[in-house]
Design a protein around this motif. Structure first.
Motif, PDB file in Angstrom:
ATOM      1  N   SER A  28       0.860  -0.878   0.230  1.00 56.13           N
ATOM      2  CA  SER A  28       0.014   0.378  -0.054  1.00 56.13           C
ATOM      3  C   SER A  28       0.730   1.012   0.195  1.00 56.13           C
ATOM      4  N   HIS A  29       2.114   1.448   0.702  1.00 55.59           N
ATOM      5  CA  HIS A  29       3.028   1.983   0.687  1.00 55.59           C
ATOM      6  C   HIS A  29       3.567   3.195  -0.841  1.00 55.59           C
ATOM      7  N   LEU A  30       3.450   1.986  -2.021  1.00 54.66           N
ATOM      8  CA  LEU A  30       3.812   2.203  -3.087  1.00 54.66           C
ATOM      9  C   LEU A  30       2.445   2.989  -4.150  1.00 54.66           C
ATOM     10  N   GLN A  31       1.266   2.007  -3.441  1.00 56.00           N
ATOM     11  CA  GLN A  31      -0.093   2.356  -4.500  1.00 56.00           C
ATOM     12  C   GLN A  31      -0.184   4.105  -5.646  1.00 56.00           C
ATOM     13  N   ALA A  32       0.613   5.052  -4.474  1.00 55.43           N
ATOM     14  CA  ALA A  32       0.705   6.439  -5.259  1.00 55.43           C
ATOM     15  C   ALA A  32       1.588   6.335  -6.250  1.00 55.43           C
ATOM     16  N   THR A  33       2.126   5.413  -6.208  1.00 50.90           N
ATOM     17  CA  THR A  33       3.914   5.202  -7.333  1.00 50.90           C
ATOM     18  C   THR A  33       4.108   4.451  -8.314  1.00 50.90           C
ATOM     19  N   GLU A  34       3.898   5.737  -9.993  1.00 49.96           N
ATOM     20  CA  GLU A  34       3.908   4.954 -10.899  1.00 49.96           C
ATOM     21  C   GLU A  34       4.965   4.242 -10.674  1.00 49.96           C
ATOM     22  N   LEU A  35       4.986   3.340 -11.717  1.00 50.93           N
ATOM     23  CA  LEU A  35       4.844   1.276 -11.624  1.00 50.93           C
ATOM     24  C   LEU A  35       7.219   2.470 -12.432  1.00 50.93           C
ATOM     25  N   SER A  36       6.871   3.200 -13.327  1.00 47.46           N
ATOM     26  CA  SER A  36       7.866   4.109 -13.569  1.00 47.46           C
ATOM     27  C   SER A  36       8.955   4.092 -12.856  1.00 47.46           C
ATOM     28  N   GLN A  37       8.670   4.710 -11.472  1.00 51.97           N
ATOM     29  CA  GLN A  37       9.623   4.952 -10.917  1.00 51.97           C
ATOM     30  C   GLN A  37      10.344   4.264  -9.502  1.00 51.97           C
ATOM     31  N   LEU A  38       9.636   2.907  -9.655  1.00 53.92           N
ATOM     32  CA  LEU A  38       9.766   1.801  -8.994  1.00 53.92           C
ATOM     33  C   LEU A  38      11.303   0.983  -9.452  1.00 53.92           C
ATOM     34  N   VAL A  39      12.439   0.857  -8.814  1.00 57.60           N
ATOM     35  CA  VAL A  39      13.370  -0.129  -8.890  1.00 57.60           C
ATOM     36  C   VAL A  39      13.391  -0.956  -8.407  1.00 57.60           C
ATOM     37  N   ASP A  48      21.659  -2.493   2.262  1.00 59.38           N
ATOM     38  CA  ASP A  48      21.544  -0.705   2.641  1.00 59.38           C
ATOM     39  C   ASP A  48      20.253  -0.757   3.524  1.00 59.38           C
ATOM     40  N   LEU A  49      19.091  -0.777   2.586  1.00 63.38           N
ATOM     41  CA  LEU A  49      17.776  -0.792   2.877  1.00 63.38           C
ATOM     42  C   LEU A  49      16.666  -1.618   4.131  1.00 63.38           C
ATOM     43  N   GLU A  50      16.049  -0.795   4.566  1.00 62.75           N
ATOM     44  CA  GLU A  50      14.775  -1.493   5.800  1.00 62.75           C
ATOM     45  C   GLU A  50      14.109  -2.234   4.899  1.00 62.75           C
ATOM     46  N   LEU A  51      13.822  -3.579   5.303  1.00 63.61           N
ATOM     47  CA  LEU A  51      12.301  -4.107   4.784  1.00 63.61           C
ATOM     48  C   LEU A  51      11.134  -2.941   5.268  1.00 63.61           C
ATOM     49  N   CYS A  52       9.990  -2.847   5.118  1.00 62.21           N
ATOM     50  CA  CYS A  52       8.975  -2.245   5.454  1.00 62.21           C
ATOM     51  C   CYS A  52       8.126  -3.175   5.810  1.00 62.21           C
ATOM     52  N   SER A  53       8.054  -2.973   7.227  1.00 66.87           N
ATOM     53  CA  SER A  53       7.372  -3.800   8.051  1.00 66.87           C
ATOM     54  C   SER A  53       6.124  -4.800   8.325  1.00 66.87           C
ATOM     55  N   GLU A  54       5.531  -4.025   6.778  1.00 68.71           N
ATOM     56  CA  GLU A  54       4.172  -4.630   6.407  1.00 68.71           C
ATOM     57  C   GLU A  54       4.104  -5.168   5.458  1.00 68.71           C
ATOM     58  N   CYS A  55       5.706  -5.305   4.695  1.00 73.09           N
ATOM     59  CA  CYS A  55       5.777  -5.861   3.717  1.00 73.09           C
ATOM     60  C   CYS A  55       6.827  -7.472   4.562  1.00 73.09           C
ATOM     61  N   ASP A  56       7.041  -7.183   5.339  1.00 71.72           N
ATOM     62  CA  ASP A  56       7.677  -8.118   5.933  1.00 71.72           C
ATOM     63  C   ASP A  56       6.820  -9.567   6.676  1.00 71.72           C
ATOM     64  N   LYS A  57       6.168  -8.832   6.640  1.00 73.09           N
ATOM     65  CA  LYS A  57       4.764  -9.750   7.385  1.00 73.09           C
ATOM     66  C   LYS A  57       3.870 -10.207   5.931  1.00 73.09           C
ATOM     67  N   GLU A  58       4.383  -9.401   5.228  1.00 76.04           N
ATOM     68  CA  GLU A  58       3.494 -10.132   3.863  1.00 76.04           C
ATOM     69  C   GLU A  58       4.389 -11.586   3.480  1.00 76.04           C
TER      70      GLU A  58
END
Length: 181
Positions: A28-39, A48-58
């Motif tokens: 849900s944190h990415l729903q307002a983000t265009e697909l082209s803006q994701l890497v 280096d980056l932390e995993l979203c807590s909701e995604c960790d649960k998923e």
């Protein structure tokens, strides 16, 4: 590597171009983000980056609800009725044997029981379908509309009328006046 770490290592993770946290595509944190803006996250991102807590649960299946069909999931999550037929049409050629929603109930995922990557993510306003060559293709629904700044507006696809402050003509969706350019 323990079993929990292997689940995260196998997960297909994404980040925004500005980096931030790592997410599964349906988050849900990415729903307002265009697909082209994701890497798609690479090894450096994962280190280096932390995993979203909701995604960790998923990823670990915490709170995941499985459904007997897409229609059952659409009904349970109260997806817009006007989008459902188009979503069914998009799902037609998609190969899947499992339908689920994460604890956040922000999307419906489809895939397989054998651990392969998700075949598609159904959100209230769009569907991201996995391509054979990798990546995803986004299909926007009739009720999907984005306001300036990338935030998804609630409600129907109609956007509010915005007038040009210079010539008082209605601005197109780009918010750039055709008359004043």
């Amino acid at each position: 590597m323990n079993e929990q770490d292997e689940l995260v290592a196998r997960a297909e993770l994404y980040r925004t171009k500005s980096r931030g946290k790592l997410h599964v595509l349906g988050c849900s944190h990415l729903q307002a983000t265009e697909l082209s803006q994701l890497v798609e996250a690479d090894g450096r991102d994962r280190a280096d980056l932390e995993l979203c807590s909701e995604c960790d649960k998923e990823i670990h299946g915490v709170g995941r609800t499985e459904y007997a069909s897409l229609d059952a999931a659409f009904e349970a999550l109260q997806f817009p009725v006007e989008n459902r037929q188009l979503m069914r049409d998009i799902a037609g050629p998609v190969d899947f044997t499992k339908v689920w929603a994460p604890q956040s109930r922000s999307y419906v995922g489809v895939g397989h029981l054998d651990g392969r990557l998700a075949s598609a993510y159904f959100n209230r306003g769009f569907v991201d379908v996995r391509l054979d060559e990798g990546g995803y293709r986004r299909h926007e629904m009739p009720t999907f509309a984005q306001a300036a700044g990338g935030a998804v507006r609630a409600g129907g696809a109609e956007r509010p009328v915005v007038m040009c402050p210079t010539c008082s003509m209605q601005l197109p969706a780009t918010l750039l006046c055709d008359s004043c350019d």
